[in-house]
Design a protein around this motif. Structure first.
Motif, short mmCIF file in Angstrom:
data_model
loop_
_atom_site.label_atom_id
_atom_site.label_comp_id
_atom_site.label_asym_id
_atom_site.label_seq_id
_atom_site.Cartn_x
_atom_site.Cartn_y
_atom_site.Cartn_z
N ALA A 1 -74.41 53.90 50.65
CA ALA A 1 -75.86 53.91 50.49
C ALA A 1 -76.49 53.14 51.63
CB ALA A 1 -76.26 53.29 49.16
N GLU A 2 -77.75 53.53 51.94
CA GLU A 2 -78.57 52.79 52.90
C GLU A 2 -79.82 52.31 52.17
OE1 GLU A 2 -79.46 54.76 56.50
OE2 GLU A 2 -77.36 55.06 57.09
N LEU A 3 -80.12 51.02 52.29
CA LEU A 3 -81.25 50.43 51.61
C LEU A 3 -82.11 49.67 52.60
CD1 LEU A 3 -79.47 48.88 48.48
CD2 LEU A 3 -80.55 51.13 48.64
N ASP A 4 -83.39 49.55 52.24
CA ASP A 4 -84.28 48.67 52.99
C ASP A 4 -84.32 47.33 52.29
OD1 ASP A 4 -85.10 50.59 54.94
OD2 ASP A 4 -86.39 51.51 53.43
N ILE A 5 -84.65 46.30 53.02
CA ILE A 5 -84.74 44.97 52.42
C ILE A 5 -85.73 45.02 51.24
CG2 ILE A 5 -85.50 42.59 52.80
CD1 ILE A 5 -84.52 42.88 55.69
N GLY A 6 -85.28 44.50 50.10
CA GLY A 6 -86.12 44.52 48.90
C GLY A 6 -85.81 45.67 47.96
N ASP A 7 -85.11 46.71 48.48
CA ASP A 7 -84.75 47.85 47.62
C ASP A 7 -83.73 47.43 46.57
OD1 ASP A 7 -86.42 49.47 48.99
OD2 ASP A 7 -84.87 50.62 50.05
N GLU A 8 -83.70 48.21 45.47
CA GLU A 8 -82.71 48.02 44.42
C GLU A 8 -81.96 49.33 44.19
OE1 GLU A 8 -84.76 46.61 40.97
OE2 GLU A 8 -84.83 44.53 41.69
N LEU A 9 -80.68 49.21 43.82
CA LEU A 9 -79.85 50.38 43.55
C LEU A 9 -78.99 50.07 42.31
CD1 LEU A 9 -78.53 53.14 44.28
CD2 LEU A 9 -76.93 51.84 45.71
N GLN A 10 -79.07 50.94 41.32
CA GLN A 10 -78.26 50.77 40.11
C GLN A 10 -76.96 51.55 40.26
OE1 GLN A 10 -78.85 48.83 37.14
NE2 GLN A 10 -76.66 49.29 37.10
N LEU A 11 -75.85 50.84 40.31
CA LEU A 11 -74.54 51.48 40.37
C LEU A 11 -74.00 51.63 38.96
CD1 LEU A 11 -72.89 49.60 43.38
CD2 LEU A 11 -73.92 51.88 43.37
N THR A 12 -73.31 52.76 38.72
CA THR A 12 -72.72 53.02 37.41
C THR A 12 -71.22 53.22 37.58
OG1 THR A 12 -74.74 54.05 36.60
CG2 THR A 12 -72.71 54.52 35.38
N ALA A 13 -70.45 52.44 36.84
CA ALA A 13 -68.99 52.55 36.90
C ALA A 13 -68.49 53.35 35.70
CB ALA A 13 -68.35 51.16 36.90
N ASP B 1 -75.76 42.19 40.02
CA ASP B 1 -75.71 41.48 38.74
C ASP B 1 -74.61 42.04 37.85
OD1 ASP B 1 -76.64 43.82 37.59
OD2 ASP B 1 -78.65 43.05 37.18
N ASP B 2 -74.54 41.55 36.62
CA ASP B 2 -73.46 41.93 35.71
C ASP B 2 -73.54 43.39 35.27
OD1 ASP B 2 -72.49 39.39 35.85
OD2 ASP B 2 -73.44 38.71 33.98
N THR B 3 -74.69 44.04 35.50
CA THR B 3 -74.83 45.45 35.10
C THR B 3 -74.60 46.41 36.26
OG1 THR B 3 -77.21 45.59 35.57
CG2 THR B 3 -76.55 44.70 33.41
N GLY B 4 -74.38 45.89 37.48
CA GLY B 4 -74.18 46.74 38.64
C GLY B 4 -75.45 47.02 39.41
N LYS B 5 -76.54 46.28 39.12
CA LYS B 5 -77.78 46.48 39.87
C LYS B 5 -77.71 45.69 41.18
CE LYS B 5 -81.78 44.63 38.70
NZ LYS B 5 -83.04 44.39 37.97
N VAL B 6 -77.87 46.43 42.30
CA VAL B 6 -77.77 45.85 43.64
C VAL B 6 -79.17 45.61 44.18
CG1 VAL B 6 -76.92 46.21 45.99
CG2 VAL B 6 -75.58 47.04 44.04
N THR B 7 -79.38 44.45 44.81
CA THR B 7 -80.66 44.14 45.45
C THR B 7 -80.40 43.81 46.91
OG1 THR B 7 -81.53 43.25 43.38
CG2 THR B 7 -82.68 42.64 45.41
N ALA B 8 -81.09 44.56 47.82
CA ALA B 8 -80.95 44.34 49.26
C ALA B 8 -81.74 43.10 49.64
CB ALA B 8 -81.44 45.55 50.03
N VAL B 9 -81.07 42.16 50.36
CA VAL B 9 -81.69 40.87 50.69
C VAL B 9 -81.99 40.75 52.18
CG1 VAL B 9 -81.38 38.36 50.62
CG2 VAL B 9 -80.52 39.78 48.74
#
Length: 503
Positions: free
Chosen positions: A255-267, A292-300
């Motif tokens: 994935a490609e994200l911009d700073i501040g974007d969020e991406l929910q990953l599902t396992a 986080d513990d749910t797989g939500k990614v935040t671009a920093v």
């Protein structure tokens, strides 16, 4: 004397210095009174007795003793238990009056010792269903001693006859718990107590309430046993080997994200019936991305990072590689108008364009350098306040200080409408006919607001004879004469025309 009482008879010798003071005592009726060697008389039973004392030398002397007896005048037994069944034991007690009455003891008897027995202390033991009368006789030396009786009705003891379990087979996994429920019959059995046992506690245990706990894979038999009768029921417990995860996959692997974007990953952990499907999430660089513990990614921050999803059991892994881009920032802001003339009290909309199109943040900060002349809201709507000149600026929030646009707003005094002229003063229509409204001319030509309002006068002969359509037409509805009023925005300048509707 009263029965039970004692009195010592005093003896005097003459002469007082007699050398031999030996005495011999005798009672004429020892059932009434006895006498000891020292002359102590004890009242025994009702009647009269003569006490004789004889010295070694000399003549005997006598004393007549009359003994009276206070016999009990009432005798009462204690209450029986409310319910009495085979095998019960209970104590009977008694009271009599007066409390000082003479007694020689008590005797307890049962009318039917096959039903109930009673011992010398009043303890009753029931042996079989039926009725027995327990009688207490209070011995007082009379021919008709006091008695009291209690009728003991013994109910049959209802024994347990069977026990069943709500489940006879359990298939569990290690750590599982299941509550077994035992039913003892008949329903009115008097002792429903049971005990629980496991024949293999290394595989499964059971507590005193029937709660089964699976320990390790294997087989155990849980047995419940009635306290009354020893009846049993069993439940076989099979503890299965737990299903463990075999694979883990992610719905996104790049994935490609911009700073501040969020991406929910599902396992996805397979197989579906795996017991422990807990996933642990980690990031290779928290300064670039967090998870986080749910797989939500935040671009920093800008950079590359790998997000790892691991199964808690077996430590299987899946990965997602993420590139965090520097966000596209605005480079220019333009207005649709760079100069505006607006009358005081009126508004004008400035439309801004932010480039490039893919800028991450197109938010603008709007300001006016002369708010007493004109103000502007967050959407670029300018409100003219008073005559003068104001500069309206829109600054790109995410751009540099040079990324902005300006508009010079000149605020003038408004030019009011002074007159309205109509192209027709009277119109005739037939019912159902439509006609365009007369042409209206506003003076002066440079009036600030030449907006006009067309309404039917309430003073018309028949205000319902026409309707004025939004399309600029009049439609005749029914016969009548109508006066139409044309007004400017202030409502102070008007013109009228007449509409005659015929059949």
């Amino acid at each position: 004397m009263s029965a039970g009482e004692t009195v010592k008879i005093r003896v005097s010798f003459v002469p007082e210095n007699a050398s031999d003071k030996t005495l011999r005592w005798r009672s004429s009726n020892q059932s009434v009174a006895t006498v000891s060697d020292d002359g102590t008389v004890t009242a025994v039973g009702e009647g009269t007795a003569t006490i004789t004392v004889t010295p070694t030398s000399g003549s005997p002397k006598t004393c007549v003793v009359t003994v009276t007896v206070v016999r009990p005048d009432s005798l009462t037994l204690s209450e029986l238990p409310e319910t009495i069944v085979e095998g019960d034991t209970f104590d009977l007690t008694y009271t009599f009056t007066p409390a000082e009455a003479y007694t020689e003891g008590v005797e307890w008897t049962s009318s039917d010792e096959t039903v109930a027995t009673v011992d010398e202390t009043g303890k009753v033991t029931t042996l079989a269903a039926g009725t027995a009368t327990i009688t207490l006789t209070l011995k007082d030396g009379s021919e008709n001693p006091k008695t009291a009786s209690a009728e003991v009705v013994v109910d049959p003891y209802i024994h347990a006859e069977s026990v069943t379990l709500d489940q006879t087979l359990l298939e569990l996994e290690a750590g599982d718990t299941v509550q077994l429920i035992a039913t003892v019959l008949p329903e009115d059995a008097m002792n429903k107590n049971v005990t629980w046992t496991s024949d293999a506690e290394s595989f499964a245990t059971v507590d005193e309430n029937g709660l089964v706990t699976a320990i390790t894979p294997g087989t155990a038999v849980i047995t419940v046993t009635t306290e009354d009768g020893g009846y049993t029921a069993t439940c076989e417990v099979l503890i299965e080997t737990p299903v463990v995860p075999e694979t883990i996959t992610l719905d996104v692997t790049e994935a490609e994200l911009d700073i501040g974007d969020e991406l929910q990953l599902t396992a996805t952990v397979l197989p579906e019936d795996a017991v422990n499907k807990t996933v642990i999430w980690k990031t290779s660089d928290e300064t670039v991305c967090t998870v986080d513990d749910t797989g939500k990614v935040t671009a920093v921050f800008e950079g590359m990072v790998t997000i790892t999803a691991s199964t808690e059991e077996n430590d299987l892994k899946a990965f997602c590689v993420i590139k965090v881009r520097e966000p596209v920032r605005p480079t220019s802001v333009t207005f649709d108008n760079t100069e505006l003339t607006v009358a005081a009290g009126y508004t004008a909309q400035i439309t801004a364009t932010v480039l490039p199109e893919d800028s991450v943040n197109k938010t603008l900060v709007w300001t006016s350098d002369e708010q007493s002349v004109a103000t502007v809201d967050e959407n670029g709507l300018v409100t003219a306040i008073a005559p003068g000149v104001a500069t309206i600026r829109a600054q790109a929030l995410a751009g540099t200080d040079e990324v902005f646009a300006e508009c010079i707003v000149t605020v003038e005094e408004p030019v009011p409408v002074t007159g309205i002229t109509l192209s027709e003063e009277e119109i005739t229509l037939s019912v159902g006919e439509r006609k365009r409204l007369p042409e209206a001319t506003v003076t002066p030509e440079d009036a600030t607001d030449n907006t006009l309002t067309w309404t039917v006068s309430e003073e018309s002969e028949n205000p319902n004879a026409i309707i004025i359509l939004d399309t600029g037409f009049i439609e005749a509805i029914e016969e009548g004469v109508v006066v139409v009023v044309v007004s400017d925005v202030s409502g102070t300048v008007t013109a009228t025309f007449k509409v005659i509707v015929t059949a």
